[in-house]
Design a protein around this motif. Structure first.
Motif, mmCIF file in Angstrom:
data_model
loop_
_atom_site.group_PDB
_atom_site.id
_atom_site.type_symbol
_atom_site.label_atom_id
_atom_site.label_comp_id
_atom_site.label_asym_id
_atom_site.label_seq_id
_atom_site.Cartn_x
_atom_site.Cartn_y
_atom_site.Cartn_z
ATOM 1 N N HIS A 87 0.835 -1.203 0.000
ATOM 2 C CA HIS A 87 0.000 0.000 0.000
ATOM 3 C C HIS A 87 0.866 1.246 0.000
ATOM 4 O O HIS A 87 1.929 1.288 0.625
ATOM 5 C CB HIS A 87 -0.909 0.021 1.237
ATOM 6 C CG HIS A 87 -1.726 1.278 1.353
ATOM 7 N ND1 HIS A 87 -1.330 2.348 2.136
ATOM 8 C CD2 HIS A 87 -2.905 1.627 0.778
ATOM 9 C CE1 HIS A 87 -2.236 3.306 2.043
ATOM 10 N NE2 HIS A 87 -3.209 2.892 1.238
ATOM 11 N N ALA A 88 0.395 2.263 -0.715
ATOM 12 C CA ALA A 88 1.092 3.554 -0.749
ATOM 13 C C ALA A 88 0.087 4.661 -0.473
ATOM 14 O O ALA A 88 -1.070 4.584 -0.903
ATOM 15 C CB ALA A 88 1.755 3.774 -2.106
ATOM 16 N N THR A 89 0.533 5.672 0.260
ATOM 17 C CA THR A 89 -0.266 6.879 0.443
ATOM 18 C C THR A 89 0.305 7.955 -0.463
ATOM 19 O O THR A 89 1.502 8.247 -0.411
ATOM 20 C CB THR A 89 -0.234 7.357 1.905
ATOM 21 O OG1 THR A 89 -0.819 6.352 2.742
ATOM 22 C CG2 THR A 89 -1.016 8.653 2.065
ATOM 23 N N LEU A 90 -0.540 8.511 -1.320
ATOM 24 C CA LEU A 90 -0.116 9.510 -2.301
ATOM 25 C C LEU A 90 -0.647 10.869 -1.878
ATOM 26 O O LEU A 90 -1.855 11.060 -1.766
ATOM 27 C CB LEU A 90 -0.652 9.139 -3.691
ATOM 28 C CG LEU A 90 -0.438 7.682 -4.132
ATOM 29 C CD1 LEU A 90 -1.116 7.438 -5.484
ATOM 30 C CD2 LEU A 90 1.047 7.349 -4.200
ATOM 31 N N ALA A 91 0.240 11.785 -1.614
ATOM 32 C CA ALA A 91 -0.153 13.113 -1.137
ATOM 33 C C ALA A 91 -0.190 14.101 -2.297
ATOM 34 O O ALA A 91 0.702 14.103 -3.155
ATOM 35 C CB ALA A 91 0.808 13.599 -0.065
ATOM 36 N N ILE A 92 -1.227 14.922 -2.328
ATOM 37 C CA ILE A 92 -1.338 15.980 -3.332
ATOM 38 C C ILE A 92 -0.622 17.214 -2.806
ATOM 39 O O ILE A 92 -0.960 17.732 -1.743
ATOM 40 C CB ILE A 92 -2.808 16.291 -3.631
ATOM 41 C CG1 ILE A 92 -3.484 15.066 -4.268
ATOM 42 C CG2 ILE A 92 -2.937 17.501 -4.545
ATOM 43 C CD1 ILE A 92 -4.963 15.262 -4.536
ATOM 44 N N ALA A 93 0.350 17.670 -3.562
ATOM 45 C CA ALA A 93 1.135 18.812 -3.112
ATOM 46 C C ALA A 93 0.442 20.133 -3.418
ATOM 47 O O ALA A 93 0.552 21.101 -2.660
ATOM 48 C CB ALA A 93 2.520 18.790 -3.778
ATOM 49 N N ASP A 94 -0.298 20.194 -4.545
ATOM 50 C CA ASP A 94 -0.956 21.438 -4.942
ATOM 51 C C ASP A 94 -2.208 21.696 -4.114
ATOM 52 O O ASP A 94 -2.722 20.806 -3.449
ATOM 53 C CB ASP A 94 -1.330 21.387 -6.426
ATOM 54 C CG ASP A 94 -0.111 21.259 -7.331
ATOM 55 O OD1 ASP A 94 0.969 21.716 -6.910
ATOM 56 O OD2 ASP A 94 -0.251 20.716 -8.437
ATOM 57 N N ARG A 95 -2.704 22.892 -4.213
ATOM 58 C CA ARG A 95 -3.954 23.271 -3.571
ATOM 59 C C ARG A 95 -4.894 23.808 -4.639
ATOM 60 O O ARG A 95 -4.450 24.394 -5.621
ATOM 61 C CB ARG A 95 -3.725 24.345 -2.491
ATOM 62 C CG ARG A 95 -2.807 23.882 -1.367
ATOM 63 C CD ARG A 95 -3.588 23.310 -0.198
ATOM 64 N NE ARG A 95 -4.316 22.093 -0.457
ATOM 65 C CZ ARG A 95 -3.766 20.871 -0.460
ATOM 66 N NH1 ARG A 95 -2.488 20.689 -0.271
ATOM 67 N NH2 ARG A 95 -4.524 19.809 -0.680
ATOM 68 N N PRO A 96 -6.204 23.621 -4.476
ATOM 69 C CA PRO A 96 -7.141 24.120 -5.487
ATOM 70 C C PRO A 96 -7.129 25.637 -5.561
ATOM 71 O O PRO A 96 -6.937 26.324 -4.553
ATOM 72 C CB PRO A 96 -8.494 23.591 -4.999
ATOM 73 C CG PRO A 96 -8.314 23.357 -3.532
ATOM 74 C CD PRO A 96 -6.890 22.951 -3.355
ATOM 75 N N GLY A 97 -7.331 26.161 -6.779
ATOM 76 C CA GLY A 97 -7.411 27.604 -6.957
ATOM 77 C C GLY A 97 -8.778 28.128 -6.566
ATOM 78 O O GLY A 97 -9.733 27.367 -6.379
ATOM 79 N N ALA A 98 -8.895 29.415 -6.471
ATOM 80 C CA ALA A 98 -10.140 30.040 -6.035
ATOM 81 C C ALA A 98 -11.290 29.730 -6.995
ATOM 82 O O ALA A 98 -12.448 29.672 -6.593
ATOM 83 C CB ALA A 98 -9.950 31.551 -5.909
ATOM 84 N N ARG A 99 -10.976 29.528 -8.284
ATOM 85 C CA ARG A 99 -12.025 29.299 -9.282
ATOM 86 C C ARG A 99 -12.227 27.816 -9.590
ATOM 87 O O ARG A 99 -13.069 27.465 -10.411
ATOM 88 C CB ARG A 99 -11.687 30.044 -10.572
ATOM 89 C CG ARG A 99 -11.679 31.560 -10.419
ATOM 90 C CD ARG A 99 -11.476 32.247 -11.754
ATOM 91 N NE ARG A 99 -11.517 33.695 -11.632
ATOM 92 C CZ ARG A 99 -11.392 34.525 -12.658
ATOM 93 N NH1 ARG A 99 -11.210 34.048 -13.888
ATOM 94 N NH2 ARG A 99 -11.448 35.833 -12.461
ATOM 95 N N ASP A 100 -11.459 26.954 -8.971
ATOM 96 C CA ASP A 100 -11.570 25.519 -9.247
ATOM 97 C C ASP A 100 -12.834 24.933 -8.629
ATOM 98 O O ASP A 100 -13.198 25.260 -7.502
ATOM 99 C CB ASP A 100 -10.358 24.761 -8.673
ATOM 100 C CG ASP A 100 -9.111 24.905 -9.519
ATOM 101 O OD1 ASP A 100 -9.251 24.966 -10.752
ATOM 102 O OD2 ASP A 100 -8.007 24.951 -8.948
ATOM 103 N N ASN A 101 -13.506 24.049 -9.382
ATOM 104 C CA ASN A 101 -14.543 23.205 -8.803
ATOM 105 C C ASN A 101 -13.826 22.160 -7.959
ATOM 106 O O ASN A 101 -12.975 21.412 -8.478
ATOM 107 C CB ASN A 101 -15.360 22.545 -9.920
ATOM 108 C CG ASN A 101 -16.394 21.572 -9.385
ATOM 109 O OD1 ASN A 101 -16.068 20.514 -8.851
ATOM 110 N ND2 ASN A 101 -17.651 21.908 -9.563
ATOM 111 N N LEU A 102 -14.140 22.094 -6.677
ATOM 112 C CA LEU A 102 -13.362 21.274 -5.757
ATOM 113 C C LEU A 102 -13.341 19.801 -6.169
ATOM 114 O O LEU A 102 -12.281 19.170 -6.178
ATOM 115 C CB LEU A 102 -13.912 21.406 -4.333
ATOM 116 C CG LEU A 102 -13.111 20.703 -3.231
ATOM 117 C CD1 LEU A 102 -11.696 21.249 -3.163
ATOM 118 C CD2 LEU A 102 -13.810 20.863 -1.888
#
Length: 355
Positions: A87-102
């Motif tokens: 098993h691996a845990t994959l972390a998202i480094a980026d963050r959503p922008g203000a206009r992004d649909n979450l």
């Protein structure tokens, strides 16, 4: 492997049969399973590990959007250690922008990470736990938005991962990219949410309930609630309708491929498409394909263009005998031919030109 004790053997055989029906015998192929930690994905992971011992690897994407997400990924890690599943845990480094649909942002990030992980782990197959209730929700959401055949076909049971990434509006992997060899599977599309949860509870699997699944701020949560309180909307039957539409979509895609060979030719700096006597749906598909091809050939990446992009105004103009531009491509009607080429740079004031 104490983690797999108490698992229903009939359910294991059903999962094996469902997955084999999609891709044939697994043989020595490795299967990657995306696990959120919810009851659906935990059930899929356990069923797959029991059906294909030694061939399953698992990954959890930590979106970092909730404080509990790291602990939830650790819960999956512990279960996998007990079950003997890497098993691996994959972390998202980026963050959503203000206009992004979450949800759209999270989906794009998730599938790109999972694809890279599957390639690194030697898995050519990647399974997710989408089920009949998810399919029904998707069908109703898209019907309410006026989607066409491709949209109403819903969640695909088998799909190249590169196609999903391209449909999400991301730049598709270039030729030769190993991500293009990953096949995305949804083997649970005939299973109900309730039976997967019951399976997980009976086998005493740990799992979590994501609060966003009931958050009315999200469209999907509202459609989930609609299905739950409306007995006349049988999720299994709605999902079956989506499967019928998917068959129609596959038939249209085969006709489109044949027409592409027969009706499209490459010219010096353009593609010429013969649309004589074709109904609008086939014109729509071929025009979309021509736009995609010109963008690929000319390296056009802006503005974005995906399978969800509306091209109706372009079709209206061409059928009225007028030229039109979309996504950096200009289309000109000449008799029964529509010619597609890279659009010239747009002029600003004076001699300045846009890129």
């Amino acid at each position: 492997m104490q983690a797999l004790t108490g698992l229903d053997s009939l359910a294991v055989e059903r999962l094996r049969a469902d997955l084999t029906a999609l891709v044939g015998p697994l043989a020595d192929r490795r299967l990657g399973v995306a696990v959120s930690g919810g009851p659906d994905s935990m059930a899929l992971l356990a069923l797959a590990a029991a059906a294909f011992p030694g061939q399953v690897i698992a990954a959890t994407v930590d979106h970092g959007l909730r404080a509990e997400s790291a602990n939830e990924a650790a819960m999956v890690t512990r279960w996998c250690e007990d079950a003997g599943v890497p098993h691996a845990t994959l972390a998202i480094a980026d963050r959503p922008g203000a206009r992004d649909n979450l949800h759209d942002w999270a989906r794009r990030q998730r599938y790109r990470l999972l694809g890279d992980w599957a390639v690194a782990g030697g898995a050519s197959l990647l399974a997710t736990a989408h089920h009949a209730d998810d399919q029904a929700e998707t069908f109703l959401m898209r019907a309410a938005r006026g989607s066409g055949v491709a949209g109403l076909a819903g969640i695909r049971a088998v799909q190249p991962l590169a196609d999903l990434i391209a449909r999400a509006g991301q730049v598709p992997p270039p030729p030769g990219d190993e991500l293009g060899g990953i096949t995305l599977l949804r083997p649970l599309l005939t299973w109900r949410r309730a039976e997967l949860r019951a399976l997980a509870e009976a086998a005493r699997f740990p799992f979590i309930d994501d609060p966003s699944n009931a958050d009315p701020r999200f469209d999907r949560a509202q459609y989930r609630a609609l299905l739950a309180r409306t007995p006349l909307l049988d999720a299994a039957q709605v999902a079956r309708s989506a499967a019928h539409v998917a068959e129609a979509e596959a038939t249209l895609a085969a006709i489109e491929a044949w027409l592409w060979r027969e009706r499209v030719r490459r010219e010096e700096d353009s593609l010429a498409l013969d649309i004589a006597e074709l109904p609008r749906e086939l014109r729509r598909r071929l025009a979309r394909g021509a736009i995609e091809q010109v963008r690929l050939i000319r390296g056009i990446t802006r503005p974005t263009f995906s399978a969800a992009t509306n091209i109706e105004s372009l079709l209206d103009a061409l059928e009225a005998g007028k030229a039109a531009t979309q996504a950096g491509v200009i289309a000109r009607p000449v008799g029964t031919l529509w010619r597609f080429a890279e659009a010239p740079p747009r002029r600003l004031s004076g001699s300045a030109q846009s890129g």
